[in-house]
Enzyme design. Structure first.
Site, PDB file in Angstrom:
ATOM      1  N   HIS A  67      41.420  15.663  33.905  1.00 41.20           N
ATOM      2  CA  HIS A  67      42.695  16.139  34.439  1.00 41.20           C
ATOM      3  C   HIS A  67      42.620  17.660  34.503  1.00 41.20           C
ATOM      4  CE1 HIS A  67      44.756  12.211  34.034  1.00 41.20           C
ATOM      5  NE2 HIS A  67      43.887  12.047  33.058  1.00 41.20           N
ATOM      6  N   LEU A  68      42.633  18.191  35.720  1.00 35.14           N
ATOM      7  CA  LEU A  68      42.558  19.644  35.873  1.00 35.14           C
ATOM      8  C   LEU A  68      43.945  20.250  36.036  1.00 35.14           C
ATOM      9  CD1 LEU A  68      39.374  19.982  38.125  1.00 35.14           C
ATOM     10  CD2 LEU A  68      39.557  20.085  35.632  1.00 35.14           C
ATOM     11  N   ARG A  69      44.967  19.408  36.157  1.00 35.66           N
ATOM     12  CA  ARG A  69      46.381  19.813  36.099  1.00 35.66           C
ATOM     13  C   ARG A  69      46.839  20.705  37.254  1.00 35.66           C
ATOM     14  NH1 ARG A  69      47.325  15.676  33.093  1.00 35.66           N
ATOM     15  NH2 ARG A  69      47.037  15.895  30.852  1.00 35.66           N
ATOM     16  N   ASN A  99      47.064  12.595  39.155  1.00 33.99           N
ATOM     17  CA  ASN A  99      48.446  12.680  38.646  1.00 33.99           C
ATOM     18  C   ASN A  99      48.877  14.128  38.476  1.00 33.99           C
ATOM     19  OD1 ASN A  99      46.708  13.023  36.478  1.00 33.99           O
ATOM     20  ND2 ASN A  99      48.035  11.994  35.006  1.00 33.99           N
ATOM     21  N   HIS A 238      38.762   4.224  31.317  1.00 32.57           N
ATOM     22  CA  HIS A 238      38.883   4.258  29.842  1.00 32.57           C
ATOM     23  C   HIS A 238      39.168   2.899  29.205  1.00 32.57           C
ATOM     24  CE1 HIS A 238      42.943   4.677  31.240  1.00 32.57           C
ATOM     25  NE2 HIS A 238      42.981   5.979  31.246  1.00 32.57           N
ATOM     26  N   ASP A 311      38.361  11.442  30.135  1.00 32.85           N
ATOM     27  CA  ASP A 311      39.816  11.521  30.282  1.00 32.85           C
ATOM     28  C   ASP A 311      40.321  12.838  29.690  1.00 32.85           C
ATOM     29  OD1 ASP A 311      42.413  10.960  30.948  1.00 32.85           O
ATOM     30  OD2 ASP A 311      42.727   9.471  29.381  1.00 32.85           O
ATOM     31  N   HIS A 315      46.939  19.517  27.316  1.00 30.59           N
ATOM     32  CA  HIS A 315      48.393  19.677  27.216  1.00 30.59           C
ATOM     33  C   HIS A 315      48.671  20.983  26.491  1.00 30.59           C
ATOM     34  CE1 HIS A 315      49.626  15.824  28.797  1.00 30.59           C
ATOM     35  NE2 HIS A 315      48.715  15.221  28.062  1.00 30.59           N
ATOM     36  N   GLY A 330      47.192  12.292  25.503  1.00 23.17           N
ATOM     37  CA  GLY A 330      45.989  12.877  26.092  1.00 23.17           C
ATOM     38  C   GLY A 330      45.277  13.830  25.154  1.00 23.17           C
TER      39      GLY A 330
END
Lengths: 438, 308
Positions: A67-69, A99, A238, A311, A315, A330
């Site tokens: 997740h690179l956000r 996402n 996952h 994964d 955060h 996460g």
């Protein structure tokens, strides 16, 4: 005459790739490609020499789930910081999850992520596309348009596609898109609603609402039948339960087109970590009990599970500085996956380093449709996407030194063996001596 | 003991017995004409309640005042929490005022554990989600001792109701088991914890099967929202199967005691007449709560000091 800054010699390492199990060889890289692999190479004048004595020279890693956000959550990670963290972990390619805000369900957003990844240039950033618009689980996203941009993995990651008919149509439609794979975060939303950790001994003791293993197993079972029905390609993100691993094992034997990945944390950690109420150990699917952990571990070792993916889920600190139940799920991981795998798989003798690299490099590269560029043999003519790892170096993970913007690292303070020393993306060093080059 | 986050912090049977013994002394104090001792003079105790509570908050405040501590009440509904202040910032704000103990109630399991990491004050768990409510368990054991004598060894306690969602049940199971009680949990299967591995209990679904063997029937509050969550069909059906009705009460041994942590739903988990029967310890539980919480506050904050 070529620019000598594009010439790199990896000196004195042992080469391991899909076909070579460890031969002491120098590797000469020029203009993005491997040009010579030989026991002793004369260093061309002006070439950069990277010491690889005592190290393994291998194809770069491919992480199927990070997740690179960006866009939307740049306070926790960006394409730049996440790419840098990935390079430090030995990755030359990552598949970034859709996402984001807005989600990657639209060609313009996917184009912007691709462009930003190229501009940063620390890792080959490959967006996964959404299966459904807005990840709402109802209408199909423009999968064809996204496929035209190079998207191969489609998922509503974080949200399971709960509607069996939507999933069926996604499988069917993807059959028209060469190399496309439908990847599922397999947790039935109805069964996990309100849950924050694995449902079992520990959740009962701690009074934290649980997420049962059956939520994963039922979705995997259903999706395998849909893959069988449609002939579509299925990838289990996952995978975390022994029983879902068993279903994948059986389906593979029966010829269903299925692959699976698991995370380092599900291989090593259990729900007992939640006893401290530290939200660092909160993720979805949750850390499971020992039986499931052992089942996933065995399935990775026997080849049922094809890939280790992290994964990597950054955060921002303030979002984890809350009670367990209020924290987002996460954990970080992209910087430590190879070290964790060496420590817990190679060290105790469950897998060889070559087998671990298969699960971290060429097998995930094939799943993501990147098999022409990444995870390639270290041979003349091949793209120079490489990592050099010291398999014996011992170090203690300190999250504060992470290149990630976030600090939610389950390996904080853990003594690890094996460290990525250099990484080359298209022949350019992105990491030298365990430091990012920029 | 720096914090009281869980019954586990009490130090097993010896630690529990020390607190209970000291509670006896403080119960005497509360019955004096001047029910106050200077034991915690110049100490400050703040209550930080993120969930509604009347009896527990008042009980802690009364206990602190009777030990001569200064008390502050951080009311979440009128505070900056309403303006979006995080738990961490709230705790640091309270910390900055210089407090010695924070009594916390929170809807999330483990919230007091997080707070304990952010403050140098002692943290007392006054109920965290479904997890624990250690002072409730202490006052329940204390109340039982008043009626059965100091030894609870072998006493058969039947806890009935929504065990899965109950912090009272979790703390009581640990504490009463440590004191040698025999524990039986009775609940609809949907309100039983998902796993009882490691719990020193027997689990039953049928209340009538165990009524005759019970020394204590401990009823838990049943909440209507569990019906909305599909956990049982109706309050009427609950009462019929798991309520301590007048008929069931009549079948108990004559010396069986009845307990409830409150607030009660009369006519649902406990019949109106049963709640007021001589064997019911419900109001006594409340009265004993103050003495037990005085003992806990003194244990945490009064180290080395004299009680009087």
């Amino acid at each position: 005459m070529s620019d000598m800054s594009n010439v790199v010699v990896l000196r004195g390492g042992e080469v391991i790739d899909a076909s070579v199990g460890g031969a002491r060889l120098d590797v000469l890289v020029r203009d993005g490609r491997v040009v010579e692999v030989a026991p002793s190479i004369d260093v061309p004048a002006g070439a950069r020499v990277l010491d690889a004595e005592g190290c393994v020279v291998a194809p770069g890693l491919v992480d199927l789930q990070v997740h690179l956000r960006e866009p939307g959550r740049e306070e926790s990670e960006t394409i730049e910081t996440g790419s840098r963290a990935a390079a430090l972990g030995g990755c030359t390619a990552v598949v970034c999850m859709p996402n984001t805000e807005p989600p990657l369900d639209d060609a313009t957003v996917v184009q912007s992520v691709l462009a930003r990844g190229r501009a940063v240039g620390l890792c080959d950033v490959r967006p996964a596309g959404c299966i459904t618009k807005g990840r709402a689980g109802e209408e199909l996203a423009p999968m064809g348009e996204l496929h035209d941009l190079g998207v191969r993995i489609f998922t509503d990651d974080g949200d399971c596609v709960a509607d069996a008919n939507v999933m069926r149509r996604a499988f069917e439609y993807s059959n028209a898109l060469a190399g496309a794979v439908i990847a599922q975060h397999a947790e039935d939303p109805a069964l996990v609603r309100g849950g924050h950790m694995h449902e079992g001994e520990w959740s009962a003791r701690l009074g934290i609402p649980g997420r049962p293993a059956a939520a994963e197993v039922t979705i995997v079972a259903r999706d395998l039948e849909l893959a069988r029905l449609t002939g579509g390609r299925y990838h289990v993100l996952h995978l975390s339960c022994a029983q879902s691993a068993e279903l994948v094992r059986r389906a593979k034997a029966e010829g269903v087109r299925v692959t699976a990945e698991c995370t380092p944390q599900h291989l090593v950690l259990t729900d007992a970590r939640c006893a401290s109420f530290d939200p660092t150990f909160k993720m979805n699917p949750p850390l499971r009990g020992e039986d499931d952990r052992a089942g996933v571990f065995a399935a990775l070792v026997d080849g049922t599970i094809d890939a280790i993916a992290t994964d990597h889920a950054p955060h921002a600190s303030e979002t984890k500085q809350v009670p367990f139940e209020e924290a987002p799920p996460g954990m970080l991981g992209v910087e430590t996956s190879l070290a964790v795998a060496i420590t817990f798989l190679v060290g105790p003798g469950h897998l060889t380093l070559q087998q671990v690299l298969a699960r971290l490099s060429w097998q995930p590269a094939a799943i993501a449709g990147l098999g022409e560029l990444h995870g390639r043999p270290v041979r003349p003519g091949e793209p120079a996407n490489l990592c050099v790892v010291d398999p014996a170096q011992q170090w203690v993970r300190e999250a504060r030194t992470s290149a990630s913007k976030s600090r939610n690292d389950p390996w904080e303070g853990v003594k690890l063996t094996g460290r990525v020393r250099h990484t080359l993306l298209a022949g350019i060093p992105t990491v030298i001596d365990s430091e990012a080059t920029r | 003991m720096k914090h009281l986050l869980s019954v586990d912090d009490l130090g097993g049977r010896p630690g529990i017995e020390t607190i209970l013994e000291r509670s006896r002394y403080f119960l005497d104090v509360t019955r004096r004409d001047l029910p106050k001792v200077p034991a915690l003079r110049a100490k400050t105790v703040v209550s930080l309640f993120y969930e509604d509570s009347t009896r527990t908050r008042l009980s802690f405040e009364t206990a602190a005042k009777r030990l001569s501590a200064d008390t502050m009440n951080f009311s979440v509904s009128t505070s900056s929490v309403k303006k979006g202040e995080s738990l961490l910032d709230t705790v640091q704000t309270i910390e900055a005022m210089g407090v010695d103990a924070i009594v916390v109630r929170h809807a999330a399991a483990g919230a007091p554990y997080r707070i304990a990491q952010w403050t140098s004050a002692s943290v007392i768990n006054a109920g965290d989600g479904r997890h624990e409510h250690p002072t409730q368990a202490l006052l329940d054991a204390f109340t039982l001792q008043r009626h059965r004598g100091p030894s609870l060894d072998g006493a058969h306690i039947v806890i009935v109701g929504d065990i899965a969602h109950s912090r009272v049940a979790r703390s009581n199971v640990k504490l009463l088991a440590a004191l040698g009680c025999r524990l039986t949990l009775v609940a609809p299967p949907t309100l039983m914890p998902e796993s009882l591995v490691g719990w020193p209990v027997e689990a039953r679904y049928d209340l009538d099967d165990v009524l005759r063997e019970a020394d204590v029937v401990y009823l838990l509050r049943i909440q209507r929202e569990r019906i909305d969550a599909g956990l049982f069909p109706s309050l009427r059906e609950y009462t019929a199967r798991w309520g301590l009705t007048n008929e069931r009460f009549a079948r108990l041994k004559p010396d069986t005691l009845v307990m409830h942590p409150g607030p009660m739903n009369r006519g649902i988990e406990i019949a109106d007449d049963v709640a007021d029967a001589p064997q019911s310890l419900v109001t006594e539980q409340v009265a004993n709560g103050v003495a037990v919480r005085m003992a806990v506050l003194f244990e945490l904050l009064g180290a080395g000091g004299s009680v009087v």
